[in-house]
Design a protein around this motif. Structure first.
Motif, PDB file in Angstrom:
ATOM      1  N   LEU A 209       0.824  -1.205   0.000  1.00  0.00           N
ATOM      2  CA  LEU A 209       0.000   0.000   0.000  1.00  0.00           C
ATOM      3  C   LEU A 209       0.858   1.256   0.000  1.00  0.00           C
ATOM      4  CD1 LEU A 209      -2.902   1.122   0.159  1.00  0.00           C
ATOM      5  CD2 LEU A 209      -2.687   1.066   2.657  1.00  0.00           C
TER       6      LEU A 209
ATOM      7  N   ARG B 130      -6.622  -3.394  -5.006  1.00  0.00           N
ATOM      8  CA  ARG B 130      -7.508  -2.487  -5.727  1.00  0.00           C
ATOM      9  C   ARG B 130      -7.174  -1.063  -5.299  1.00  0.00           C
ATOM     10  NH1 ARG B 130     -13.309  -3.935  -2.776  1.00  0.00           N
ATOM     11  NH2 ARG B 130     -12.932  -2.810  -0.823  1.00  0.00           N
ATOM     12  N   LYS B 131      -7.822  -0.083  -5.907  1.00  0.00           N
ATOM     13  CA  LYS B 131      -7.464   1.313  -5.657  1.00  0.00           C
ATOM     14  C   LYS B 131      -7.887   1.789  -4.269  1.00  0.00           C
ATOM     15  CE  LYS B 131      -7.558   2.735 -10.520  1.00  0.00           C
ATOM     16  NZ  LYS B 131      -8.183   3.640 -11.524  1.00  0.00           N
ATOM     17  N   ASP B 132      -9.086   1.452  -3.847  1.00  0.00           N
ATOM     18  CA  ASP B 132      -9.618   1.971  -2.588  1.00  0.00           C
ATOM     19  C   ASP B 132      -9.417   0.963  -1.455  1.00  0.00           C
ATOM     20  OD1 ASP B 132     -11.369   0.282  -3.929  1.00  0.00           O
ATOM     21  OD2 ASP B 132     -13.148   1.137  -2.968  1.00  0.00           O
ATOM     22  N   VAL B 133      -8.238   0.964  -0.859  1.00  0.00           N
ATOM     23  CA  VAL B 133      -7.912   0.038   0.232  1.00  0.00           C
ATOM     24  C   VAL B 133      -8.080   0.763   1.561  1.00  0.00           C
ATOM     25  CG1 VAL B 133      -6.138  -1.411   1.271  1.00  0.00           C
ATOM     26  CG2 VAL B 133      -6.296  -1.237  -1.220  1.00  0.00           C
ATOM     27  N   ASP B 134      -8.885   0.193   2.454  1.00  0.00           N
ATOM     28  CA  ASP B 134      -9.100   0.739   3.791  1.00  0.00           C
ATOM     29  C   ASP B 134      -7.920   0.327   4.667  1.00  0.00           C
ATOM     30  OD1 ASP B 134      -9.879   1.212   6.466  1.00  0.00           O
ATOM     31  OD2 ASP B 134     -11.992   0.954   5.982  1.00  0.00           O
TER      32      ASP B 134
ATOM     33  N   PRO C 270      -9.042  -3.508   5.707  1.00  0.00           N
ATOM     34  CA  PRO C 270      -9.040  -3.802   4.274  1.00  0.00           C
ATOM     35  C   PRO C 270      -9.916  -5.008   3.936  1.00  0.00           C
ATOM     36  CG  PRO C 270      -6.984  -4.509   5.291  1.00  0.00           C
ATOM     37  CD  PRO C 270      -7.726  -3.724   6.331  1.00  0.00           C
TER      38      PRO C 270
END
Length: 248
Positions: free
Chosen positions: A29, A108-112, A116
């Motif tokens: 990330l 993917r683009k939107d990683v929490d 996650p």
């Protein structure tokens, strides 16, 4: 074992921490993620075996105490006290400070960063199913919250080594249950026994003395590993190779 009742007692030496960037195939990330060197080696093998190298991203690895303080404070501000208590460990109570914990997620683009996505399907399911054979456990599982004091985290994996992870998976034990079970497996009592295609393994617990030193007896074996449990003693893992003659 690190948890709210057992804060980390020993800081990992910096020379045992390796950047994930040393394995170019691993997606991360952010730059600068570190792991303990043995943990990173087995993580790489697990990603390859599960065919997850092109689908899984490493979200968070080693953290300093200061890192954990910042993450905890930020989560309180962004997510509130209840969410933070369920998903973010207090400083010195976080496994990430050992260098032996890794958070993973879908690439993917939107990683929490805190939670996650890591579904129970495809290569992600394969990663979970194969993890124990490479020494990893899903540290916080559903149904174990009363013991771990952390909500289920499908993304958080802890390296504890083989065969310990395999034993825990077979028994459906969390780490707290495993440490408790081992207390009855002392050197002079029945050991916890494990066997695979290559070795016979004796696992037993040695309580720590109140003084400065503890004598650690080791059974006859080809090799052994010694680890403190960060609570009250030591765990000995003794291997006897099947390729050698039987012991008398």
């Amino acid at each position: 074992m690190i948890n709210p009742e057992n804060p980390i007692q020993q800081t990992i030496s910096s020379d045992r921490l390796i950047p994930l960037s040393s394995i170019p195939a691993i997606h991360t990330l952010k730059q600068g993620i570190l792991l303990e060197q043995t943990c990173l080696r087995h993580l790489t093998e697990l990603l390859e075996a599960s065919q997850g190298i092109d689908h899984i991203i490493a979200v968070s690895g080693y953290r300093t105490k200061q890192d954990q303080e910042q993450i905890y404070t930020a989560s309180l501000a962004d997510n509130g006290a209840d969410y933070t208590a369920r998903y973010v460990a207090l400083p010195d109570r976080s496994e990430h400070q050992t260098g032996l914990a890794i958070d993973v997620g879908m690439l993917r683009k939107d990683v929490d960063f805190i939670a996650p996505a890591f579904p129970d399907s495809g290569v992600y399911k394969s990663f979970k199913q194969l993890a124990a054979g490479f020494g990893f456990i899903q540290r916080y599982k559903e149904g174990k919250e009363a013991l771990t004091q952390i909500s289920c985290e499908p993304w958080h994996f802890r390296y504890i080594g083989y065969p310990h992870a395999e034993i825990m998976e077979r028994q459906n034990w969390c780490f707290e249950e495993y440490i408790d079970a081992l207390r009855s497996c002392t050197y002079d009592n029945d050991h916890l026994l494990f066997e695979d295609n290559h070795s016979f393994v004796d696992i037993y617990y040695i309580p720590a003395d109140a003084g400065a030193y503890t004598t650690i007896p080791v059974v006859l074996c080809d090799r052994y590993l010694l680890s403190g449990n960060n609570v009250d003693g030591f765990i000995v893992t003794a291997f006897r190779d099947k390729s050698r003659r039987a012991y008398g």
